[in-house]
Design a protein around this motif. Structure first.
Motif, mmCIF file in Angstrom:
data_model
loop_
_atom_site.group_PDB
_atom_site.id
_atom_site.type_symbol
_atom_site.label_atom_id
_atom_site.label_comp_id
_atom_site.label_asym_id
_atom_site.label_seq_id
_atom_site.Cartn_x
_atom_site.Cartn_y
_atom_site.Cartn_z
ATOM 1 N N ARG A 138 -12.510 23.994 20.083
ATOM 2 C CA ARG A 138 -11.875 23.927 18.757
ATOM 3 C C ARG A 138 -11.042 25.176 18.476
ATOM 4 O O ARG A 138 -10.062 25.111 17.736
ATOM 5 C CB ARG A 138 -12.937 23.748 17.668
ATOM 6 C CG ARG A 138 -13.503 22.337 17.561
ATOM 7 C CD ARG A 138 -14.631 22.294 16.531
ATOM 8 N NE ARG A 138 -15.226 20.981 16.402
ATOM 9 C CZ ARG A 138 -14.799 20.030 15.556
ATOM 10 N NH1 ARG A 138 -13.771 20.277 14.754
ATOM 11 N NH2 ARG A 138 -15.406 18.862 15.492
ATOM 12 N N GLU B 35 -10.224 18.538 7.421
ATOM 13 C CA GLU B 35 -9.497 18.596 8.685
ATOM 14 C C GLU B 35 -10.101 17.654 9.727
ATOM 15 O O GLU B 35 -11.316 17.589 9.900
ATOM 16 C CB GLU B 35 -9.505 20.027 9.234
ATOM 17 C CG GLU B 35 -8.691 20.177 10.507
ATOM 18 C CD GLU B 35 -8.702 21.594 11.052
ATOM 19 O OE1 GLU B 35 -7.853 21.898 11.902
ATOM 20 O OE2 GLU B 35 -9.556 22.392 10.620
ATOM 21 N N ASP C 237 -5.275 22.659 18.868
ATOM 22 C CA ASP C 237 -5.029 22.106 17.534
ATOM 23 C C ASP C 237 -5.698 20.747 17.377
ATOM 24 O O ASP C 237 -6.241 20.418 16.324
ATOM 25 C CB ASP C 237 -3.525 21.953 17.292
ATOM 26 C CG ASP C 237 -2.772 23.264 17.346
ATOM 27 O OD1 ASP C 237 -3.307 24.267 16.817
ATOM 28 O OD2 ASP C 237 -1.671 23.304 17.925
ATOM 29 N N VAL C 238 -5.607 19.942 18.446
ATOM 30 C CA VAL C 238 -6.140 18.574 18.420
ATOM 31 C C VAL C 238 -6.841 18.284 19.742
ATOM 32 O O VAL C 238 -6.338 18.629 20.806
ATOM 33 C CB VAL C 238 -5.023 17.527 18.202
ATOM 34 C CG1 VAL C 238 -5.606 16.121 18.200
ATOM 35 C CG2 VAL C 238 -4.264 17.786 16.918
ATOM 36 N N GLN D 21 -9.801 17.349 13.515
ATOM 37 C CA GLN D 21 -9.307 18.039 14.705
ATOM 38 C C GLN D 21 -9.750 17.360 15.992
ATOM 39 O O GLN D 21 -9.006 17.322 16.968
ATOM 40 C CB GLN D 21 -9.798 19.495 14.689
ATOM 41 C CG GLN D 21 -9.290 20.343 15.844
ATOM 42 C CD GLN D 21 -9.866 21.748 15.826
ATOM 43 O OE1 GLN D 21 -10.779 22.054 15.049
ATOM 44 N NE2 GLN D 21 -9.353 22.614 16.689
#
Length: 227
Positions: free
Chosen positions: A144, A37, A148-149, A39
């Protein structure tokens, strides 16, 4: 003070070829995150005005467009620019979290674009030390869980050491160089320093390409980390 306008083409001209180029940038990052992932994404460049902040705000706009809960953090604490890109006053931000000990929720700005912002605020002494602190690690861990980003705009690598400190707590880094602006030697030295520091480089963005001169359809190009 020199004024520079930051264009968010994804928001302002969403059907343009330039906006589509940023969507392809996001897609390239998404492909890289199939097994791991991604992020928290850092943007940096060799020198000032290479296009890192413009890349940051447009990439964030693509994520928001896709329905992702998106945050931009201005960690270019010596020469902050995100407030100008979003036409905000820089009177509340990271300074208030560090110095005034305000809760992080109190300094997050909700922009009408759907992107949340953490601005720099007042100048902080020795930002490279602050960025390496446990307080920052704890902050990023909390953020975090909230987003989401997260897109982090950081200083140029050849100016100060801050970008290297930031690279230690992000999932990957975009290295932005500008057509007809970034010196080739600066670009090479900057990327070598990032590699030596152990930064995870997702790839590079070749900014400000003149479509007529380059024979290209897009003003922003992405090249993978292996190139």
């Amino acid at each position: 003070m020199e004024f520079f306008e930051y264009k968010n083409v994804v928001i302002e001209t969403p059907n343009s070829l330039e906006a589509e180029a940023y969507r392809k940038l996001e897609l390239n990052i998404r492909v890289q995150s199939i097994d791991e992932e991604i992020q928290v994404i850092q943007t940096t460049s060799p020198t000032p005005r290479d296009g890192k902040t413009t890349t940051a705000i447009n990439l964030a706009a693509v994520y928001a467009e896709r329905g992702k809960k998106t945050l931009i953090i201005d960690f270019d604490l010596r020469r902050p620019k995100i407030h100008r890109a979003f036409k905000k006053a820089n009177d509340l931000g990271f300074y208030n979290y560090i110095v005034d000990k305000k809760p992080i929720e109190d300094i997050i700005i909700k922009d009408e674009s759907g992107i949340d912002l953490i601005l720099a605020g007042k100048s902080i002494a020795s930002p490279h030390i602050v960025l390496q602190s446990q307080k920052i690690k704890d902050l990023m861990k909390k953020l975090r869980t909230m987003y989401d980003v997260i897109v982090v705009d950081s200083p140029p690598v050849l100016s100060v050491t801050d970008a290297f400190a930031i690279s230690s707590f992000v999932d990957g880094l975009l290295y932005v160089v500008a057509y007809n602006q970034t010196k080739k030697e600066d670009a090479k030295v900057g990327i070598a320093q990032l590699k030596d520091s152990g930064a995870k480089i997702l790839g590079g963005v070749f900014a400000n390409i003149d479509p007529k001169a380059a024979g290209s359809y897009y003003s922003y190009h992405y090249y993978g980390s292996e190139e």
